[in-house]
Design a protein around this motif. Structure first.
Motif, PDB file in Angstrom:
ATOM      1  N   ALA A 173      -1.004  -5.804   8.981  1.00 36.45           N
ATOM      2  CA  ALA A 173      -1.025  -7.137   9.605  1.00 36.45           C
ATOM      3  C   ALA A 173      -0.520  -8.211   8.660  1.00 36.45           C
ATOM      4  N   THR A 174      -0.236  -7.799   7.430  1.00 35.15           N
ATOM      5  CA  THR A 174       0.178  -8.761   6.403  1.00 35.15           C
ATOM      6  C   THR A 174       1.378  -8.146   5.672  1.00 35.15           C
ATOM      7  N   VAL A 175       1.787  -8.773   4.590  1.00 35.03           N
ATOM      8  CA  VAL A 175       2.889  -8.176   3.810  1.00 35.03           C
ATOM      9  C   VAL A 175       2.346  -7.022   2.975  1.00 35.03           C
ATOM     10  N   ASP A 176       1.126  -7.191   2.471  1.00 31.49           N
ATOM     11  CA  ASP A 176       0.466  -6.079   1.779  1.00 31.49           C
ATOM     12  C   ASP A 176      -1.021  -6.405   1.615  1.00 31.49           C
ATOM     13  N   TRP A 177      -1.791  -5.390   1.300  1.00 29.53           N
ATOM     14  CA  TRP A 177      -3.235  -5.459   1.075  1.00 29.53           C
ATOM     15  C   TRP A 177      -4.053  -5.662   2.339  1.00 29.53           C
ATOM     16  N   MET A 192       0.822  -1.188   0.000  1.00 28.20           N
ATOM     17  CA  MET A 192       0.000   0.000   0.000  1.00 28.20           C
ATOM     18  C   MET A 192       0.866   1.251   0.000  1.00 28.20           C
ATOM     19  N   LYS A 193       0.257   2.436  -0.001  1.00 27.61           N
ATOM     20  CA  LYS A 193       1.063   3.663  -0.088  1.00 27.61           C
ATOM     21  C   LYS A 193       1.124   4.355   1.263  1.00 27.61           C
ATOM     22  N   VAL A 194       2.295   4.897   1.570  1.00 28.87           N
ATOM     23  CA  VAL A 194       2.487   5.720   2.766  1.00 28.87           C
ATOM     24  C   VAL A 194       3.043   7.057   2.270  1.00 28.87           C
ATOM     25  N   GLN A 195       2.302   8.110   2.509  1.00 26.68           N
ATOM     26  CA  GLN A 195       2.648   9.437   1.964  1.00 26.68           C
ATOM     27  C   GLN A 195       2.968   9.323   0.467  1.00 26.68           C
ATOM     28  N   GLY A 196       2.110   8.530  -0.220  1.00 27.35           N
ATOM     29  CA  GLY A 196       2.252   8.401  -1.671  1.00 27.35           C
ATOM     30  C   GLY A 196       3.313   7.413  -2.124  1.00 27.35           C
ATOM     31  N   GLU A 197       4.092   6.866  -1.156  1.00 30.98           N
ATOM     32  CA  GLU A 197       5.167   5.929  -1.540  1.00 30.98           C
ATOM     33  C   GLU A 197       4.664   4.485  -1.403  1.00 30.98           C
ATOM     34  N   PRO A 198       4.656   3.735  -2.509  1.00 41.64           N
ATOM     35  CA  PRO A 198       4.203   2.339  -2.402  1.00 41.64           C
ATOM     36  C   PRO A 198       5.180   1.558  -1.516  1.00 41.64           C
ATOM     37  N   MET A 199       4.665   0.776  -0.595  1.00 37.99           N
ATOM     38  CA  MET A 199       5.562  -0.036   0.227  1.00 37.99           C
ATOM     39  C   MET A 199       4.825  -1.225   0.824  1.00 37.99           C
TER      40      MET A 199
END
Ligand SMILES: CSC[C@H]1O[C@H](OP(=O)(O)O)[C@H](O)[C@@H]1O
Length: 367
Positions: free
Chosen positions: A170-174, A1-8
């Protein structure tokens, strides 16, 4: 997901090719702090102290903990020591055991000089699989959101209640329970989330609220005890939660308080869904209430509260009398009868042995 616009993602390998990067979730929501894990012990400490938490992320962190251990000593004895140490970090999330057994299965046949590369390969594959599983869960759950939205005549907003944090943190992503929330929001559905604060560690108020805010999803933080009232007044269209361990018969272990929310949902005819990645199914168990180990954590997580002072400093204060004991059960088990449906990466099924086997026929034991 994005944090301050940065995908991570919530966990990654740093540019040096071996140090493991994480988000220190104990610093959210007031500070976004990345941290680095350089030893198996640091990975174990991160899990125990909940700098990383959530069943799938616990599994991924433990897998990288084995990688870090192999860098130091790739012997059979060192592998066993690392597996034992990491397995003892937290008892309830079955993903921890699943991930460690996967590392054991992959590494044992390898000669020690091949084990570091093999470990990092498998840990990376485990993370990629988690992302794919969660995205698939999101797609299946989105259809249930759309059905609920249609039943409302597409009027107002779709009110979803969730407990704890089963988001991308809680997961790696999503995430699992929050994956369909992000998909529905991105598809333009006016979804609103009632966020259970989730005492005592407030994963809802602290982590779910932060995640949803980062993604621009409308949400309202509520005390854990409000959900039943909202359901009685028609303000909840569906509930969706994550799980740390679900039995082969569909009993669901999840954050403490989930069971009470499921009871209120049943009493008010509100759908209660559980987002369930297949690595979170414990195929060896049938009766969750009696068989799933429930983690008990330090009572200070209940007696003390951490927050932001007006000065901007983060402080911890005690809210209970000095002489009062505090019992801190971290999970409970929702019996399958209270679960409307399980949402897996392979589709939606009833919370039952036959329901799970219909999606995972390879698990049918030769009777
Ligand atoms: C997608 S698993 C999320 C699951 O894990 C949480 O527990 P904890 O924060 O103690 O690791 C909670 O039970 C969530 O539903």
């Amino acid at each position: 997901m994005k944090v301050q616009g940065e995908p991570m993602r919530s966990i990654w390998v740093e540019a040096d090719g071996w140090t493991v990067g994480i988000i220190d979730q104990t610093r959210l929501p007031h500070a976004f702090v990345k941290a680095e894990l350089a030893t198996a012990e640091e990975a174990g400490h991160a899990i125990r102290t909940m700098r990383v938490r959530g069943a799938p992320l616990i599994g991924a962190t433990a897998a990288y903990g084995v990688c870090l251990a192999m860098r130091e000593d790739a012997s059979d004895a060192a592998l066993e020591r690392a597996l034992t140490m990491l397995r003892a970090t937290r008892p309830t999330a079955v993903n921890l055991h699943w991930a460690l057994e996967g590392m054991r299965r992959v590494l044992t046949p390898l000669r020690p000089p091949e084990r570091v590369a093999g470990a990092y390969r498998h840990a990376a594959a485990l993370c990629d699989e988690d992302v794919a599983i969660n995205r698939a869960i999101g797609g299946h759950a989105l259809k249930l959101f759309q059905d609920a939205w249609d039943r409302k005549g597409r009027k107002g907003r779709l009110n979803v209640l969730t407990h704890c944090n089963a988001g991308w943190l809680a997961t790696v992503d999503w995430g699992t329970a929050l994956a369909p929330v992000y998909l529905a929001h991105d598809a333009g559905m006016p979804v609103h989330v009632w966020v259970d604060e989730t005492r005592p560690r407030n994963q809802g108020a602290v982590l779910t609220a932060w995640e949803l805010g980062q993604h621009g999803v409308a949400h309202t933080v509520i005390a854990d005890n409000v959900g039943g009232h909202l359901m009685q007044h028609g303000d909840v269209d569906l509930c969706i939660v994550g799980t740390d361990r679900t039995t082969a018969h569909g009993d669901v272990a999840n954050k403490i308080g989930t069971y009470l929310k499921a009871l209120a949902a049943k009493d008010n005819g509100v759908s209660f869904y559980v987002a369930l990645p297949s690595p979170t199914v414990d195929w060896t168990l049938q009766d969750g209430v009696r068989q799933i180990p429930i983690e008990q954590r330090d009572g200070t997580e209940l007696s003390d509260v951490t927050g932001l002072l007006p000065s901007g400093e983060v402080a911890t204060v005690r809210i209970t009398p000095p002489g009062s004991a505090a019992a801190n059960y971290a999970f409970d088990v929702t019996p399958a009868r209270l679960v409307t449906a399980l949402i897996t990466e392979r589709g939606v099924c009833p919370a039952s042995e036959e329901g799970l086997l219909s999606l995972f026929p390879e698990r049918r034991q030769a009777k």
